[in-house]
Design a protein around this motif. Structure first.
Motif, PDB file in Angstrom:
ATOM      1  N   TYR A 113       0.863  -1.172   0.000  1.00 34.28           N
ATOM      2  CA  TYR A 113       0.000   0.000   0.000  1.00 34.28           C
ATOM      3  C   TYR A 113       0.904   1.229   0.000  1.00 34.28           C
ATOM      4  O   TYR A 113       2.019   1.179   0.508  1.00 34.28           O
ATOM      5  N   THR A 114       0.440   2.323  -0.591  1.00 34.25           N
ATOM      6  CA  THR A 114       1.286   3.511  -0.650  1.00 34.25           C
ATOM      7  C   THR A 114       0.604   4.707   0.004  1.00 34.25           C
ATOM      8  O   THR A 114      -0.623   4.828  -0.026  1.00 34.25           O
ATOM      9  N   LYS A 115       1.434   5.578   0.574  1.00 32.15           N
ATOM     10  CA  LYS A 115       0.954   6.820   1.176  1.00 32.15           C
ATOM     11  C   LYS A 115       1.884   7.949   0.752  1.00 32.15           C
ATOM     12  O   LYS A 115       3.109   7.818   0.872  1.00 32.15           O
ATOM     13  N   VAL A 116       1.303   9.041   0.287  1.00 36.32           N
ATOM     14  CA  VAL A 116       2.108  10.212  -0.068  1.00 36.32           C
ATOM     15  C   VAL A 116       2.413  10.989   1.209  1.00 36.32           C
ATOM     16  O   VAL A 116       1.508  11.300   1.984  1.00 36.32           O
ATOM     17  N   THR A 117       3.670  11.278   1.440  1.00 37.60           N
ATOM     18  CA  THR A 117       4.074  12.025   2.635  1.00 37.60           C
ATOM     19  C   THR A 117       4.095  13.527   2.339  1.00 37.60           C
ATOM     20  O   THR A 117       3.894  13.950   1.197  1.00 37.60           O
ATOM     21  N   LYS A 118       4.362  14.310   3.362  1.00 33.73           N
ATOM     22  CA  LYS A 118       4.492  15.757   3.193  1.00 33.73           C
ATOM     23  C   LYS A 118       5.927  16.164   2.876  1.00 33.73           C
ATOM     24  O   LYS A 118       6.195  17.335   2.611  1.00 33.73           O
ATOM     25  N   SER A 181     -11.537   5.898  -1.050  1.00 32.35           N
ATOM     26  CA  SER A 181     -11.130   7.269  -1.417  1.00 32.35           C
ATOM     27  C   SER A 181      -9.718   7.320  -1.977  1.00 32.35           C
ATOM     28  O   SER A 181      -8.961   8.272  -1.743  1.00 32.35           O
ATOM     29  N   THR A 182      -9.331   6.284  -2.712  1.00 29.62           N
ATOM     30  CA  THR A 182      -8.024   6.293  -3.368  1.00 29.62           C
ATOM     31  C   THR A 182      -8.193   5.914  -4.834  1.00 29.62           C
ATOM     32  O   THR A 182      -9.133   5.196  -5.202  1.00 29.62           O
ATOM     33  N   PHE A 183      -7.275   6.404  -5.644  1.00 32.08           N
ATOM     34  CA  PHE A 183      -7.224   6.029  -7.056  1.00 32.08           C
ATOM     35  C   PHE A 183      -5.967   5.210  -7.268  1.00 32.08           C
ATOM     36  O   PHE A 183      -4.864   5.660  -6.978  1.00 32.08           O
ATOM     37  N   GLN A 184      -6.152   3.993  -7.761  1.00 25.98           N
ATOM     38  CA  GLN A 184      -5.008   3.122  -8.016  1.00 25.98           C
ATOM     39  C   GLN A 184      -4.326   3.595  -9.294  1.00 25.98           C
ATOM     40  O   GLN A 184      -4.768   3.310 -10.407  1.00 25.98           O
ATOM     41  N   THR A 185      -3.226   4.292  -9.088  1.00 28.87           N
ATOM     42  CA  THR A 185      -2.534   4.973 -10.182  1.00 28.87           C
ATOM     43  C   THR A 185      -1.411   4.105 -10.727  1.00 28.87           C
ATOM     44  O   THR A 185      -0.490   3.745  -9.983  1.00 28.87           O
ATOM     45  N   PRO A 186      -1.436   3.764 -12.009  1.00 27.07           N
ATOM     46  CA  PRO A 186      -0.340   2.963 -12.567  1.00 27.07           C
ATOM     47  C   PRO A 186       0.965   3.752 -12.583  1.00 27.07           C
ATOM     48  O   PRO A 186       0.979   4.953 -12.854  1.00 27.07           O
ATOM     49  N   VAL A 187       2.051   3.059 -12.289  1.00 23.35           N
ATOM     50  CA  VAL A 187       3.382   3.657 -12.312  1.00 23.35           C
ATOM     51  C   VAL A 187       4.159   3.010 -13.453  1.00 23.35           C
ATOM     52  O   VAL A 187       4.352   1.791 -13.467  1.00 23.35           O
ATOM     53  N   TYR A 188       4.590   3.815 -14.405  1.00 28.46           N
ATOM     54  CA  TYR A 188       5.302   3.325 -15.581  1.00 28.46           C
ATOM     55  C   TYR A 188       6.756   3.781 -15.559  1.00 28.46           C
ATOM     56  O   TYR A 188       7.111   4.763 -14.909  1.00 28.46           O
ATOM     57  N   GLY A 200       6.672  -2.387 -18.941  1.00 28.45           N
ATOM     58  CA  GLY A 200       6.757  -0.958 -18.679  1.00 28.45           C
ATOM     59  C   GLY A 200       5.994  -0.554 -17.436  1.00 28.45           C
ATOM     60  O   GLY A 200       6.241   0.514 -16.874  1.00 28.45           O
ATOM     61  N   LEU A 201       5.055  -1.403 -16.997  1.00 31.75           N
ATOM     62  CA  LEU A 201       4.306  -1.141 -15.765  1.00 31.75           C
ATOM     63  C   LEU A 201       5.098  -1.654 -14.568  1.00 31.75           C
ATOM     64  O   LEU A 201       5.511  -2.817 -14.550  1.00 31.75           O
ATOM     65  N   VAL A 202       5.319  -0.795 -13.568  1.00 39.05           N
ATOM     66  CA  VAL A 202       6.107  -1.171 -12.402  1.00 39.05           C
ATOM     67  C   VAL A 202       5.200  -1.649 -11.266  1.00 39.05           C
ATOM     68  O   VAL A 202       5.371  -2.745 -10.742  1.00 39.05           O
ATOM     69  N   PHE A 203       4.243  -0.807 -10.858  1.00 39.73           N
ATOM     70  CA  PHE A 203       3.278  -1.175  -9.825  1.00 39.73           C
ATOM     71  C   PHE A 203       2.150  -0.158  -9.854  1.00 39.73           C
ATOM     72  O   PHE A 203       2.112   0.704 -10.745  1.00 39.73           O
ATOM     73  N   GLU A 204       1.218  -0.244  -8.922  1.00 37.35           N
ATOM     74  CA  GLU A 204       0.132   0.723  -8.819  1.00 37.35           C
ATOM     75  C   GLU A 204       0.214   1.420  -7.470  1.00 37.35           C
ATOM     76  O   GLU A 204       0.324   0.760  -6.430  1.00 37.35           O
ATOM     77  N   ALA A 205       0.187   2.741  -7.502  1.00 39.47           N
ATOM     78  CA  ALA A 205       0.248   3.536  -6.280  1.00 39.47           C
ATOM     79  C   ALA A 205      -1.162   3.944  -5.869  1.00 39.47           C
ATOM     80  O   ALA A 205      -2.008   4.244  -6.720  1.00 39.47           O
ATOM     81  N   ASP A 206      -1.419   3.965  -4.574  1.00 38.07           N
ATOM     82  CA  ASP A 206      -2.732   4.348  -4.039  1.00 38.07           C
ATOM     83  C   ASP A 206      -2.681   5.835  -3.671  1.00 38.07           C
ATOM     84  O   ASP A 206      -2.087   6.204  -2.657  1.00 38.07           O
ATOM     85  N   LEU A 207      -3.301   6.680  -4.497  1.00 42.07           N
ATOM     86  CA  LEU A 207      -3.290   8.118  -4.266  1.00 42.07           C
ATOM     87  C   LEU A 207      -4.667   8.583  -3.806  1.00 42.07           C
ATOM     88  O   LEU A 207      -5.678   8.263  -4.437  1.00 42.07           O
ATOM     89  N   THR A 208      -4.710   9.329  -2.726  1.00 38.03           N
ATOM     90  CA  THR A 208      -5.971   9.824  -2.177  1.00 38.03           C
ATOM     91  C   THR A 208      -6.678  10.706  -3.205  1.00 38.03           C
ATOM     92  O   THR A 208      -6.057  11.560  -3.839  1.00 38.03           O
ATOM     93  N   SER A 209      -7.996  10.509  -3.331  1.00 37.90           N
ATOM     94  CA  SER A 209      -8.772  11.248  -4.325  1.00 37.90           C
ATOM     95  C   SER A 209     -10.130  11.618  -3.764  1.00 37.90           C
ATOM     96  O   SER A 209     -10.731  10.847  -3.010  1.00 37.90           O
ATOM     97  N   ARG A 210     -10.613  12.798  -4.150  1.00 37.70           N
ATOM     98  CA  ARG A 210     -11.953  13.230  -3.771  1.00 37.70           C
ATOM     99  C   ARG A 210     -12.924  13.110  -4.936  1.00 37.70           C
ATOM    100  O   ARG A 210     -14.093  13.475  -4.821  1.00 37.70           O
TER     101      ARG A 210
END
Length: 228
Positions: A113-118, A181-188, A200-210
């Protein structure tokens, strides 16, 4: 293999230019690419996929080298520059495997699972997490990151890519993964994204989305490790 090929090909090109050996088609292509500022195909076949020109690639190559040397001398970096790895997928898989051994989780029921830090500057990160890691060098295309609300937001006009703050990758059991409330964002790897086979696809990042996932899908939102 890449460094050895660069050394021998440049040495042979120098010898060919002064007439010590014949100029082969391979050396001629190398000279043409260097003169035009393009990455020679002779080297491209041995390095990670990239769309950078030769000056940008050389800067990237030197940064990769420094990260590997620092890793050997000082241990694993507190914040890993993910695009500086030859096989980032293998590194991420190893993180999950290490967490499974530590926590005695079944490997086939574990993921990340991924979390964007500050944090934006790697020097501000105090220490590596017990499991998982912090990564940097991911570029967001089709959207931007709202640092105030800590979520995806529509991208600014005429801004194609923005760098994501430092991302934390957390190994978890599948049953504990929270995707609300997350968007599974592909990482290329590059902006060419992936082919039909998924290369070319590495993994999917979980980015918070409204917003609903469909909005970001229509915008073509994705993360890139390398931008031109």
């Amino acid at each position: 293999a890449l460094v050895a090929k660069m050394r021998t090909s440049l040495r042979d090109l120098r010898r060919a230019l002064v007439g010590e050996i014949g100029m082969s088609n391979e050396l001629d292509d190398l000279a043409s690419a260097l003169n035009s500022g393009f990455l020679p195909e002779l080297w491209r076949s041995l390095c990670p996929d990239t769309q950078k020109n030769l000056p940008g690639w050389m800067e990237h190559f030197e940064s990769r080298y420094r990260q590997y040397v620092s890793w050997i001398d000082n241990g694993e970096p507190v914040v890993m520059w993910l695009s500086g790895l030859h096989l980032p997928q293998a590194y991420l898989s190893a993180l999950v495997q290490a967490a499974c051994r530590l926590n005695k989780w079944p490997l086939d029921k574990s993921t990340q699972y991924t979390k964007v830090t500050k944090w934006v500057n790697p020097d501000d990160v105090p220490a590596r997490p017990t499991t998982g890691c912090y990564v940097r060098g991911l570029f967001l295309e089709g959207a931007k990151w709202d640092a105030e609300h800590m979520c995806l937001a529509p991208q600014d006009p005429k801004v194609l890519t923005t760098e994501l703050p430092i991302l934390q990758i957390v190994p978890v059991e599948v049953s504990q993964r929270k995707l609300q409330s997350t968007f599974q964002t592909p990482v290329y790897v590059t902006q060419e994204r992936a082919n039909k086979m998924g290369v070319g696809l590495v993994f999917e990042a979980d980015l918070t989305s409204r917003m609903h996932d469909s909005h970001w899908i229509l915008q073509g939102v994705a993360l890139m490790l390398n931008v031109a």
